[in-house]
Design an enzyme around this catalytic site. Sequence first.
Site: not given
Length: 360
Positions: A138, A115, A146, A67
Amino acid sequence: MPSTSETLIDRTGSLGRIRLNRPKALNSLTLAMVRDIENALDAFEADPAVAAVLLTGEGERGLCAGGDIRMIYDGGRAGSPEPVDFWREEYRMNARLARLAKPYVAFMDGIVMGGGVGVSVYGSHRIVTERTRFAMPETGIGFFPDVGASWFLTRRNDELGTYAALTGEQLAAGDVIAFGLADSHVPSERLPALAEKLSSLPATASHADVSAAIAAFAETLTPGEITGQRALIDRLFAFDTVEAIFAALERDGTDFAARALGILRMKSPLSLKVTLRLLRLGRKETALEACLEREFAATATVLRSHDFYEGVRAAVVDKDRNPRWRPAQLADVTEQDVAAFFEPAAKPLFAGATGKGERP
């Protein structure tokens, strides 16, 4: 086909094409791109002339690096709603991809992280190349893996997912297939020909037809280095606390354990604890949506946390690679610190929905 310059949407023959088009930013996802993908999926699913959907990344470096973390950093500091909107729509898109009726092919060529994993790992046909560099990094920026990582990294009866999530280490193509996170290996130079072949399939082509087309271009690949350490990883990462994993690594004495321990000591102690709890809870779930729901709820605390902003500062803003975590030591992370990430979201992602989450 509606799109923005950041996402190129078109149809070639029977193949619906989604091309991520931010090569200078390693195709990192923006909110507009997430919406473009959703709109494309709507159009392709409704179009009887489309047999399959193909996701690729423009440029030479990778599919997608994740992301747009700088947007989340700036938006979070400014109190903008954009980070929450982004995660909400991104996670819903991840669940949508897992339920897609038509074959969804992802060329996981080059960098596939964060992402970028979320837009590819739920595909029905996931293709890696000799250039694939897959990671969920992350914990190194004060965040947690995530996009459903607490689902797709916990479907196997081993600890490879625990290792990948905590260390954030890059996995080569052979490891990604062995982890069950990709299906086929196709040399990068053969991808254009494969895309052309897929576009020539009849509109009535089935998942099996797509698999057969890919098989004609695929090559056998041996598992990578990390997979070769599976027995050791299973033994050292099987614990339910980060402290126990650290202790096991300290006792082991192998070069692999020493290297893993050195990597983990560089990560946010709080992120490590939050990540492990997400993984252990995710292992018990029977639906992807439940994992996404829990991860989404945790992002509210991320936006209030010191470690996220410090991690992004060190990695992306100042680039000094010297984050000052708070708490700085694993022993100083309290249960209250971790519990704050597990409060239910004020506005759930999937209120009233269950979903099946079959893939991967």
